[in-house]
Design an enzyme around this catalytic site. Structure first.
Site, PDB file in Angstrom:
ATOM      1  N   CYS A   1       0.969  -1.249   0.125  1.00 21.59           N
ATOM      2  CA  CYS A   1       0.033   0.124  -0.050  1.00 21.59           C
ATOM      3  C   CYS A   1       0.867   1.193   0.058  1.00 21.59           C
ATOM      4  O   CYS A   1       1.439   1.651  -0.931  1.00 21.59           O
ATOM      5  CB  CYS A   1      -0.986   0.120   1.082  1.00 21.59           C
TER       6      CYS A   1
ATOM      7  N   HIS B   1      -3.827  -5.340   0.657  1.00 18.82           N
ATOM      8  CA  HIS B   1      -3.262  -5.734   1.998  1.00 18.82           C
ATOM      9  C   HIS B   1      -3.502  -7.270   2.013  1.00 18.82           C
ATOM     10  O   HIS B   1      -4.427  -7.926   2.400  1.00 18.82           O
ATOM     11  CB  HIS B   1      -4.150  -4.964   3.071  1.00 18.82           C
TER      12      HIS B   1
ATOM     13  N   GLU C   1      -2.226  -8.967   4.572  1.00 18.06           N
ATOM     14  CA  GLU C   1      -2.131  -9.349   6.139  1.00 18.06           C
ATOM     15  C   GLU C   1      -3.533  -9.658   6.577  1.00 18.06           C
ATOM     16  O   GLU C   1      -3.878 -10.366   7.644  1.00 18.06           O
ATOM     17  CB  GLU C   1      -1.558  -8.244   6.818  1.00 18.06           C
TER      18      GLU C   1
ATOM     19  N   VAL D   1      -2.366 -15.046  31.810  1.00 16.85           N
ATOM     20  CA  VAL D   1      -1.234 -15.888  30.904  1.00 16.85           C
ATOM     21  C   VAL D   1       0.046 -15.557  30.824  1.00 16.85           C
ATOM     22  O   VAL D   1       1.145 -16.059  30.890  1.00 16.85           O
ATOM     23  CB  VAL D   1      -1.910 -16.125  29.569  1.00 16.85           C
TER      24      VAL D   1
END
Length: 509
Positions: A79, A167, A169, A224
């Protein structure tokens, strides 16, 4: 030597997703601000330029120093990165006249393009840009188009430089993971050595080397991150790890006793400290969310300092900081705004004189859980929903009192137990109850009431960066509302939050 991909961040909301996708491919990567390019070492196998909310055509565009990268290392522009590599090397970028947001269908123009190896024609990709590439330099070659975007992708002759205006991702791009895999494996030559086992072995070895026989103190939260950090440190230095679990009076109902028990069963050297009154005193009359966070942080450090001083010769403070905490606390010359302060990042007061060790600093939350599984940590602990560092303080709108904490604890317990009982807990990323700073009129029996309203919040997410509200069954919500109003004194109204992130955040404060 740990092979890695360097990601230069121009402030895109999707930058962390790029990193997570690469980690899912077992390739280590790091995000750095575009204007703070680190030293290019031999372990860097390739570089990715992220997207951006900014334009290459603006008066002061974001310009990285690529002198040691472009033409020397494999490079992928996404991009803004693609537009930058075109606009400032002899091409032209202008305002788009056609629709370049949302789903589009890819038409591969160069069947030999390495980036699109085994990618099918007509594959769906996600566009999100207001500018478009109008012209590319002579040594650039168009490798893919869409119906509205002629130059959807290109490559540079004589270089391993590739660029795409969509994109890969985001989940909306059908074969995005495969495109990124083509880049890191096919073009950069990565071998996929980043695994939980390799991380554990490397981290334990590094901890042993760094800490030696020094003593380390760690504040456990019951979550966690701190739990996985504790087990890693315990494997590295054994009894030289001193864990402190502070009850700040802002934990979930019975959480202090339950978590303390589970830690002792894990063989950790843990001390529980009841500091409720100190936190409540510091929070008295404080309503502003940031001031609440700061007050909690200060008291926590004071309590921690007092407790750690009772252990002789402590040299290190361990923290469960994870990679998103680190990234979100960096400033990329403006593009990445700090939404709220992070309790794990920012250092310690000088008087504590402790060095910091952060074993999980390189990991995303899902990676922390995978490492925890590889360490054989109890699945119930690893599967716990994220819980905010300031605890229930940011789920109580307005000032904090012991009575307000009691109310939200009771409501939260009913809601979380209900999710577990109805087998909904594991379908939810994060859930909790918020005590609103409004009262509403109600009727109980024959009497008029004027009591508190509470909001229930449950979201689904993969990483916490974006989140959607959970479409919990109406029957379940009705049951929860009825049970809460009947059992929790002080509550006469229950609402369900149906806001997604963005525009809302997961927590209310």
């Amino acid at each position: 030597m740990q092979e890695q991909i360097l990601i230069l961040d121009f402030g895109s909301q999707f930058t962390q997703l790029i990193a997570r996708r690469l980690r899912e491919l077992n390739v280590y990567c790091e995000i750095h601000p575009y204007n703070k390019v680190p030293e290019i070492t031999q372990d860097i196998k390739g570089v990715i330029l992220s997207g951006s909310p900014h334009s290459v055509r603006q008066e002061e565009p974001l310009k990285p120093d690529l002198s040691k990268i472009k033409g020397k290392l494999p490079l992928l522009g996404i991009c803004y990165g693609a537009q930058y590599l075109a606009h400032f090397y002899g091409g032209e970028v202008g305002k788009s006249n056609s629709r370049e947001y949302g789903r589009a269908h890819l038409e591969i123009k160069d069947k030999n393009a390495k980036l699109f190896n085994d990618i099918r024609d007509d594959s769906v990709v996600w566009m999100s840009h207001a500018d478009t590439i109008l012209k590319i330099p002579e040594n650039y070659k168009i490798t893919a188009s869409t119906h509205d975007v002629k130059i959807a992708a290109y490559a540079i002759a004589g270089e391993e430089t590739h660029a795409i205006q969509f994109h890969p991702e985001v989940y909306h791009t059908d074969e995005g993971a495969k495109i990124l895999k083509n880049f890191v494996y096919g073009i950069c030559g990565c071998k996929g050595l980043w695994t939980s086992d390799s991380f554990i072995d490397t981290t334990i070895a590094e901890l042993k080397k760094t800490i030696g026989n020094d003593k380390v103190v760690l504040g456990l939260s019951g979550g966690v991150d701190s739990s996985v950090a504790a087990v890693l440190l315990h494997k590295a230095i054994g009894k030289n790890l001193y864990c402190i679990f502070v009850d700040n009076g802002l934990l979930r109902k019975n959480e202090f006793e339950q978590v303390l028990d589970s830690y002792k069963n894990m063989g950790l050297n843990v001390k529980g400290v009841n500091a409720k009154d100190k936190f409540y005193s510091a929070l008295a009359g404080v309503s502003d969310p940031e001031l609440k966070r700061k007050a909690i942080g200060k008291v926590f450090i004071d309590v921690f300092d007092e407790e750690s001083n009772q252990i002789t010769d402590v040299k290190w403070l361990a923290q469960g900081t994870i990679y998103p905490d680190v990234i979100e606390s960096l400033s990329v010359n403006g593009p990445s705004a700090t939404i709220k302060s992070h309790h794990n990042v920012g250092g310690l007061p000088a008087y504590m004189k402790l060095k910091i060790v952060e074993p999980l600093r390189a990991l995303f939350k899902d990676e922390v859980r995978r490492v925890g599984r590889a360490l054989n940590i109890d699945a119930a602990l690893l599967g716990r929903h994220p819980f905010p560092g300031p605890g229930l303080a940011i789920r109580i709108l307005g000032d904090i009192t012991a009575e307000k904490v009691r109310i939200v604890q009771e409501v939260d317990a009913i809601f979380i137990d209900g999710l577990r009982t109805h087998n909904l807990y594991n379908t939810v990323w994060q859930a909790g109850a918020i005590l609103l700073n409004v009262q509403s009129v109600g009727v109980m029996g024959d009497e008029r009431t004027y009591e508190n309203a509470v909001a229930l919040r449950a979201v689904s997410s993969t990483d916490g960066m974006t989140a959607d509200w959970c479409h919990l069954p109406y029957d379940f919500l009705a049951k929860m509302s009825n049970e809460i109003i009947n059992k929790v004194k002080g509550v006469n109204r229950v609402v369900y939050d149906i806001s997604s992130k963005p525009p809302a955040t997961i927590e209310w404060e």
